[in-house]
Design a protein around this motif. Structure first.
Motif: not given
Lengths: 363, 270
Positions: A290-307
């Motif tokens: 939510a606090s990320f640049d709104p233009e790139f939020q979608e990209r961030l949501r779709r790139n979650v890495l679990l480690a």
């Protein structure tokens, strides 16, 4: 801050003629609360439980035949040892109270653990050793100092980096990625946007594997009346069976009841406890998205890495995606392939890529 | 659990028995490109190859091959366990050798000091006993002469007087030698005891050293594993993310520089 020079800094003491002329051994270490993993540029890859033990007296010293025991061997012989797990919640125990006896003992244990970890790499005596150590994203300055001090007398030069960043670097995914590193002490969330993550890019939760052990323990206490078990037994069961979502098979475990081995079905209590790790994680994830640049939020949501070790909880990726769908309208979670070594691999890669003059200046 | 142990053990075995070389060596031999296979992949291939070969060679089903493979795994692990025991024994021998060396050195020093002391003591005892004996002899002779003087005038006694003096003197010399021998024997016993102890420890030391030589001959003592890099590396300029990575590496370095220089000047110590 000084701009790093392209030649060795004249103020840096000359390391002297290189008696270590054979080569350079790069080492990447993931110093974890529960496990420490190491990868080196000579092909060595090792992992061990982050336990250190010293024989309590002459008798145990003679029986064990060693002055210091590490990893599982220390765990197995802990009754004969002064037993240490030098890290807790991602920090060196007592690193904020340097002069306390507890801090000194834990610092010594951490130092011995780091020494042992480097020794596991079987370095040649005539090689330079350059190490990068992954530490929790929001480790305190005291903690970082303590780790550097512990490492400095065995390696020629050392650098620290944040663990989730090391994971992302190992996969060459530095842009618009959100890494969730589930360790024993902490869960570190870190969003990557092509530059070094800042404090506002990282959230550390203290509900990691150790916390989950306690939750499972509480559930088992209710579900297994009269059963006699301890937290180590719970940890072993968690590492073998932890899951969320649908159970493929019932989880049957054996605990003694008044000395008699008795079988219990712990499928539901185990699932209930494991599920509790998800909401705080998704809440923090939500905050970072939510606090990320709104233009790139979608990209961030779709790139979650679990480690991290916790990523091995079965179906955790799927359940996080479900929770994200409710809270964030969707998302894609990817479990990394080699969770045990991803942090150490990333640290090794950083060590390799780091320019020589940087290493020189830190010697 | 066994599966994990086997994988780990296979990796260790591969490392131990693998041939080590460097990119420079390979270049000298004219090799330009190499294929790199990860240890995990090799371990996986070995496991799968064993399973398939067993199934094919002995016309075993999956279960039969599995049982045989499990047996082979167990034997392999036993062999590796034996290697671990050998390594433990080697460490123990090394520790024992150091302890024995220290003991032998201490004892040799003590033996040397004791022998020097013994020599001095012998001289002192000899001189004391001799002086004492001479004194006793003179006293005795004088006493006998005094006795005989009281008998003077009797012609037949002169010969007897000399014979008695001679006899007593011989007795005194004999007694003196006995006392000297007893004193020497007491000191010699301690020296002998020390010599025996040194001999025993030296023999143990020799055995420990021989054991270590054997381990070294069998390749048990490793000098370490060489890094694949002969020189300091760095980010490759052809890396597709070169610019971005260069920047983040600089950031990591700067934060470490700040942290570590702070340690050196004590600025960040609480």
């Amino acid at each position: 801050m000084n701009e790093p020079s392209q030649t060795p800094n004249p103020s840096t003491p000359d390391p002297g003629p290189a008696d270590k002329s054979h080569g350079v051994l790069y080492v990447g270490i993931d110093l974890g609360t529960s496990r420490t993993s190491v990868c080196a540029s000579n092909g060595v890859r090792q992992t061990l439980a982050s336990y250190v033990g010293y024989p309590k007296d002459v008798v145990s010293r003679k029986a064990l035949g060693k002055d210091i025991l590490f990893g599982q061997e220390a765990m197995d012989n802990r009754l004969s040892l002064r037993f240490f797990r030098p890290l807790e919640k991602g920090e060196l125990k007592g690193s904020d109270r340097e002069d306390s006896p507890e801090a000194k003992e834990n610092l010594q244990a951490a130092r011995d653990l780091i020494h042992h970890t480097i020794e596991l790499c079987a370095p040649r005596k005539d090689e330079l050793i350059y190490a990068v150590i992954g530490v929790p994203a929001q480790a305190s300055i005291h903690n970082k100092n303590a780790i550097i001090e512990a490492a400095k007398d065995i390696v020629d030069s050392v650098m620290l980096c944040s663990e989730p960043f090391a994971v992302a670097y190992s996969m060459d995914r530095l842009m618009d990625v959100l890494v969730i590193d589930i360790g024993a002490g902490t869960v570190d969330l870190c969003r990557m946007h092509g530059t070094m993550p800042e404090d506002s890019d990282q959230i550390t939760l203290y509900k990691g594997g150790d916390w989950l052990d306690q939750e499972i323990f509480k559930e088992f206490k209710t579900a297994c009346p009269g059963a006699d078990f301890n937290i180590n037994m719970v940890k072993t069961i968690k590492e073998k069976y932890a899951f969320v979502g649908e159970a493929l098979d019932p989880v049957l475990v054996e605990f003694p009841v008044k000395g008699k081995p008795t079988t219990f079905d712990v499928t539901e209590p185990l699932r209930r406890a494991c599920k509790r790790i998800i909401p705080p994680m998704v809440e923090a994830l939500h905050e970072l998205v939510a606090s990320f640049d709104p233009e790139f939020q979608e990209r961030l949501r779709r790139n979650v890495l679990l480690a991290g070790g916790g990523s091995q909880i079965r179906a955790l990726d799927v359940e996080i995606e479900k929770e994200m769908k409710e809270r964030l309208g969707g998302g894609r979670v990817e479990r990394i392939e080699d969770p045990l070594y991803a942090g150490a691999n990333g640290a090794l890669k950083i060590a390799h890529d780091m320019p020589g003059e940087y290493w020189q200046q830190l010697r | 659990m066994k599966g994990k142990e086997l994988k780990q053990s296979l990796k260790e075995a591969l490392r131990r028995f693998s041939f080590r070389t460097t990119p420079d060596d390979l270049k000298r031999r004219g090799v330009e490109n190499v294929h790199v296979v990860g240890l995990d992949r090799i371990v996986g291939l070995v496991e799968e190859a064993v399973r398939r070969t067993l199934a094919r060679s002995f016309h075993l089903g999956n279960q039969g091959a599995g049982t045989l493979a499990a047996g082979a795994k167990e034997e392999f692990l036993k062999l590796l366990e034996r290697t671990k025991d050998l390594e433990k024994a080697r460490d123990e021998a090394e520790r024992m050798r150091k302890e024995l060396e220290a003991q032998v050195d201490t004892l040799r020093l003590r033996l040397k000091e004791t022998e020097a002391g013994l020599h001095k003591e012998r001289q002192r005892i000899k001189e004391t006993v001799e002086a004492q004996a001479l004194l006793e002899e003179a006293k005795l002779a004088e006493a006998i002469r005094t006795l005989f003087r009281t008998w003077e005038g009797r012609e037949d006694l002169s010969l007897l007087r000399e014979e008695v003096v001679g006899l007593v003197s011989a007795h005194v010399v004999q007694e003196k030698n006995k006392a000297l021998a007893a004193a020497m024997e007491e000191r010699d016993e301690e020296a002998q005891r020390l010599r025996r102890r040194v001999a025993k420890l030296a023999s143990s030391l020799e055995k420990a050293e021989e054991a270590l030589r054997n381990y070294a001959r069998n390749g048990q003592i490793d000098q370490g594993i060489s890094s694949v890099f002969r020189t300091i590396q760095g980010l490759s300029p052809v890396d597709p993310e070169y610019k971005r990575k260069k920047d983040v590496l600089k950031d990591i370095f700067l934060s470490n520089l700040k942290l570590q220089k702070g340690i050196e000047t004590g600025e960040q110590k609480p």
